[in-house]
Design a protein around this motif. Structure first.
Motif, mmCIF file in Angstrom:
data_model
loop_
_atom_site.group_PDB
_atom_site.id
_atom_site.type_symbol
_atom_site.label_atom_id
_atom_site.label_comp_id
_atom_site.label_asym_id
_atom_site.label_seq_id
_atom_site.Cartn_x
_atom_site.Cartn_y
_atom_site.Cartn_z
ATOM 1 N N LYS A 141 0.649 -1.114 0.058
ATOM 2 C CA LYS A 141 -0.055 0.154 -0.011
ATOM 3 C C LYS A 141 0.927 1.405 -0.046
ATOM 4 O O LYS A 141 0.458 2.116 -0.779
ATOM 5 N N LEU A 159 3.247 1.472 -3.037
ATOM 6 C CA LEU A 159 2.613 1.777 -4.087
ATOM 7 C C LEU A 159 2.003 3.314 -4.291
ATOM 8 O O LEU A 159 2.378 4.098 -5.308
ATOM 9 N N ARG A 160 1.745 3.713 -3.006
ATOM 10 C CA ARG A 160 1.178 5.040 -3.166
ATOM 11 C C ARG A 160 2.538 6.011 -3.332
ATOM 12 O O ARG A 160 2.299 6.934 -4.167
ATOM 13 N N ARG A 197 -4.085 4.216 -6.256
ATOM 14 C CA ARG A 197 -4.500 2.787 -5.685
ATOM 15 C C ARG A 197 -5.743 2.738 -6.117
ATOM 16 O O ARG A 197 -6.891 2.612 -5.278
ATOM 17 N N HIS A 212 -5.576 -1.704 -6.419
ATOM 18 C CA HIS A 212 -4.669 -2.533 -5.529
ATOM 19 C C HIS A 212 -5.621 -2.793 -4.265
ATOM 20 O O HIS A 212 -5.458 -4.121 -3.787
ATOM 21 N N ASP A 213 -6.427 -1.985 -3.809
ATOM 22 C CA ASP A 213 -6.903 -2.274 -2.242
ATOM 23 C C ASP A 213 -8.224 -2.958 -2.511
ATOM 24 O O ASP A 213 -8.994 -3.626 -1.562
ATOM 25 N N GLN A 254 -1.418 -8.447 -4.516
ATOM 26 C CA GLN A 254 -0.841 -7.231 -4.208
ATOM 27 C C GLN A 254 0.801 -7.059 -4.474
ATOM 28 O O GLN A 254 1.330 -6.206 -5.009
ATOM 29 N N TYR A 291 2.919 -7.320 -8.634
ATOM 30 C CA TYR A 291 3.253 -5.775 -8.123
ATOM 31 C C TYR A 291 3.444 -5.062 -9.339
ATOM 32 O O TYR A 291 2.842 -3.886 -9.585
ATOM 33 N N LYS A 328 1.230 -1.873 -10.552
ATOM 34 C CA LYS A 328 1.627 -0.692 -10.880
ATOM 35 C C LYS A 328 1.452 -0.088 -12.157
ATOM 36 O O LYS A 328 1.257 0.895 -12.580
ATOM 37 N N GLU A 332 -2.111 0.687 -12.682
ATOM 38 C CA GLU A 332 -2.493 1.981 -12.101
ATOM 39 C C GLU A 332 -2.106 3.137 -12.718
ATOM 40 O O GLU A 332 -2.978 4.158 -12.688
ATOM 41 N N GLY A 366 -9.580 5.753 -6.448
ATOM 42 C CA GLY A 366 -8.459 5.783 -5.822
ATOM 43 C C GLY A 366 -8.705 6.004 -4.192
ATOM 44 O O GLY A 366 -9.281 6.915 -4.033
#
Length: 252
Positions: A26, A29-30, A206, A209-210, A218, A222, A226, A229, A242
């Motif tokens: 989390k 990625l953020r 995100r 992802h969540d 995740q 990855y 990504k 995203e 997001g």
């Protein structure tokens, strides 16, 4: 934008915050998505800038920008998080650290002002946004990101937390890493319209992802996640989903 109860300091849980946020996909990625958008929509890749990282916490974003040879001022209201940042960033000679809330910052202007994951923790987000805009040089850039209330509601419905949603996503014993004052992107964009800024980017952070049912994906997928995203995060309708929302604007 509605005001929250009070500005939140992480003085009591700085190490927990560092581990829980940045020790996961989390947080990774953020951070990487925010940095990607900064590289695409500001001049950080082309020029050496004077940067303000307002509410920059333990210095994760600051470290990336200092590695790019920018000069940076890092501020926060939590001395404990700033101590962690000082240990992390002690090798950089283009760094200044200042303990201050955003509204009390000196009226100095910067080429780039960033304020990531802060607005949702402050008592007066509108006033903070106005202050941040005043600290940007003409033709400079402002990047803000914040916890998305609309995505918070959508996610809790997906997870089956129906009672929580019916309670207005408010509980007596609030989790300490749950933001005080999540914001609706369209409300923040309305505030931006009143500022001397031209919006260059709106993006969800995100968007997918969540919401993955299989949480192992995740990490397992990855790089592919990504990439997707990045591909869809600034496109309708996905940007509104997001968990965080980023706005990059340039001073007129």
């Amino acid at each position: 934008m509605k005001n929250g109860p009070e500005d939140r300091s992480f003085n009591d849980i700085a190490n927990k915050f560092q581990k829980n946020i940045y020790g996961s996909t989390k947080g990774r990625l953020r951070h990487e998505l925010l940095l990607h958008h900064l590289a695409q929509h500001t001049s950080i890749a082309a020029s050496r800038l004077q940067i303000l990282d307002a509410g920059g916490g333990t210095g994760v974003m600051a470290e990336s920008l200092l590695n790019m040879q920018h000069s940076l001022t890092l501020t926060d209201i939590s001395q404990e998080t700033l101590d962690i940042a000082a240990d992390r960033l002690g090798r950089f000679d283009k760094l200044s650290i200042l303990k201050s809330d955003i509204l009390s910052l000196p009226q100095k202007q910067y080429d780039l002002v960033i304020c990531h994951a802060v607005l949702e923790w402050v008592e007066k987000p509108k006033a903070v946004l106005e202050k941040l805009a005043s600290l940007v040089k003409p033709h400079g850039f402002l990047s803000v990101s914040f916890f998305n209330r609309d995505a918070q509601l959508f996610g809790n419905m997906c997870y089956g937390n129906f009672d929580y949603v019916e309670q207005g996503m408010q509980v007596k014993n609030r989790v300490r890493l749950t933001p005080n004052n999540p914001l609706k992107p369209k409300d923040v964009l309305t505030e931006f319209a009143a500022l001397p800024l031209s919006i260059k980017l709106t993006a969800g952070i995100r968007c997918f992802h969540d919401y993955l049912r299989d949480l192992d994906k995740q990490e397992k997928y990855y790089p592919q996640l990504k990439s997707l995203e990045i591909q869809y995060g600034d496109q309708e309708p996905y940007l509104w989903l997001g968990k965080y929302f980023q706005i990059i604007a340039q001073k007129v």
